[in-house]
Enzyme design. Structure first.
Site, PDB file in Angstrom:
ATOM      1  CG  HIS A  49     -30.568  18.495  -6.478  1.00 32.01           C
ATOM      2  ND1 HIS A  49     -29.953  17.861  -5.423  1.00 32.01           N
ATOM      3  CD2 HIS A  49     -31.591  17.677  -6.854  1.00 32.01           C
ATOM      4  CE1 HIS A  49     -30.562  16.722  -5.169  1.00 32.01           C
ATOM      5  NE2 HIS A  49     -31.556  16.572  -6.021  1.00 32.01           N
ATOM      6  CD  GLN A  73     -40.715  10.319  -6.169  1.00 25.85           C
ATOM      7  OE1 GLN A  73     -41.422  11.285  -6.464  1.00 25.85           O
ATOM      8  NE2 GLN A  73     -39.464  10.235  -6.559  1.00 25.85           N
ATOM      9  N   GLY A 160     -33.049  16.302 -14.119  1.00 31.17           N
ATOM     10  CA  GLY A 160     -31.685  15.832 -14.345  1.00 31.17           C
ATOM     11  C   GLY A 160     -31.627  14.606 -15.244  1.00 31.17           C
TER      12      GLY A 160
HETATM   13  O1  PAF Z   1     -36.087  13.404  -9.282  1.00 34.08           O
HETATM   14  C1  PAF Z   1     -36.622  13.652  -8.185  1.00 34.08           C
HETATM   15  O2  PAF Z   1     -36.000  14.181  -7.265  1.00 34.08           O
HETATM   16  C2  PAF Z   1     -38.095  13.300  -7.981  1.00 34.08           C
HETATM   17  O3  PAF Z   1     -38.428  12.120  -8.607  1.00 34.08           O
HETATM   18  C3  PAF Z   1     -39.044  14.441  -8.393  1.00 34.08           C
HETATM   19  C4  PAF Z   1     -38.976  14.728  -9.888  1.00 34.08           C
HETATM   20  C5  PAF Z   1     -38.716  15.705  -7.626  1.00 34.08           C
HETATM   21  C6  PAF Z   1     -40.489  14.057  -8.083  1.00 34.08           C
HETATM   22  O4  PAF Z   1     -40.666  13.800  -6.725  1.00 34.08           O
END
Ligand code: PAF
Length: 310
Positions: A49, A73, A160
């Site tokens: 990150h 998600q 990423g």
């Molecule tokens: O990659 C992630 O951490 C998540 O899928 C994101 C892009 C922040 C969306 O919740």
């Protein structure tokens, strides 16, 4: 999940917990004429990150990081309830990399009217690879990212490369919906033994952690087989799958060679093709990918429409 009432103060960081605070901070930045780069995350920050944050600094005056564990998600029985959080640690790490603005809303701020009725459909590209076992994942990702883009209106957003399919889908969403954001993809960052950095690595027991680097090692071996002349995708794939299964300790969900932009399966691999996979080690699901004939540091996604226009 992070407790929205949690109070964290770190000198030099605007920690924004609601949309009003966000809009006030954005108005101030716009007044100053700052360009804005967004780094969306679900928190529990690691070097992967933070490398996106570094990249974002190179593209805009101010970097805004978001921390939001997006319930949309996660499918039933997945790790939403256990997803690791450390808001205070995240704020400190982000601050140390020059982040001045963090938006970390509770679910009720992100989705004030309840779960959105309208979701972004990723289309056929979202139904391959990870989309087969996680049918709700990409609609949830695209919906929250679209909402973040609408709330924040960043000039640039950085994602990423480990989540390769996600990055391609976000690019496609921006193109198809004519969203005015330059989507950049940052490199894949690994541990010293090759394991791709992921917030979910924390779930691995010490023994599982020892097994985990084999996943990347076998993808890397296939990448060197490719350089040695093995271009038939089914041979590359079966090599990885067989070696991983023979080694024990992990269950292969999928291994595929796909086109870097369409994500369609390829019969004959070529430079830039994506060798991607998902494995399960105990109850932990890990994903990884290598770009054949391309170094890990090179995201190798074509520039987004917006940077093409610039
Ligand atoms: O990659 C992630 O951490 C998540 O899928 C994101 C892009 C922040 C969306 O919740």
């Amino acid at each position: 999940m992070s407790d929205p009432s949690e109070s964290v103060r770190v000198e030099g960081v605007h920690l924004l917990r609601d949309r009003v605070a966000l809009q006030e901070a954005l108005a101030e930045l716009r007044e100053r004429g700052d360009s804005l780069a967004l780094v969306p995350t679900m928190g529990y920050l690691h070097e992967g990150h933070l490398s996106l944050v570094d990249q974002a600094h190179g593209s805009a005056d101010t970097v805004l990081l978001t921390i939001f564990v997006n319930p949309l998600q996660f499918g039933e029985g997945e790790d939403l309830e256990h997803y690791p959080t450390d808001l205070e640690g995240d704020v400190r790490k982000a601050r140390a990399r020059g982040v001045t603005h963090i938006f970390a809303p509770p679910v009720s701020e992100m989705y004030p009217d309840g779960p959105p009725v309208i979701r972004v459909d990723p289309g056929p590209m979202g139904k391959r690879l990870c989309g087969i076992s996680r049918p709700h994942h990409f609609p949830g990702v695209l919906t929250v990212v679209a909402r973040l883009f609408a709330l924040i209106r960043p000039d640039v957003a950085v994602f990423g490369r480990k989540d390769y399919q996600q990055a391609v889908l976000i690019r496609q969403m921006v193109r198809d919906l004519a969203l005015d954001v330059d989507v950049q993809v940052g490199p894949l960052v690994r541990e010293h033994d090759g394991l791709a950095l992921s917030s979910r690595n924390v779930y691995l027991s010490p023994i599982q952690r020892e097994v985990a680097p084999r996943f990347q090692a076998e993808l890397a071996r296939a990448a060197s087989d490719f350089l040695g002349g093995m271009t038939e995708a089914r041979h590359l794939v079966s090599g990885v799958r067989d070696r991983l299964e023979r080694g024990g300790g992990m269950r292969v969900e999928y291994i595929e060679v796909v086109h870097p932009e369409t994500l369609l399966p390829m019969e004959t691999a070529r430079v830039g093709a994506v060798l991607a996979g998902a494995v399960h080690i105990g109850s932990t699901r890990l994903i990884d990918n290598v770009l054949l004939g391309v170094r890990d540091e090179d995201p190798r996604l074509p520039p987004s429409d917006r940077s093409r226009r610039a």
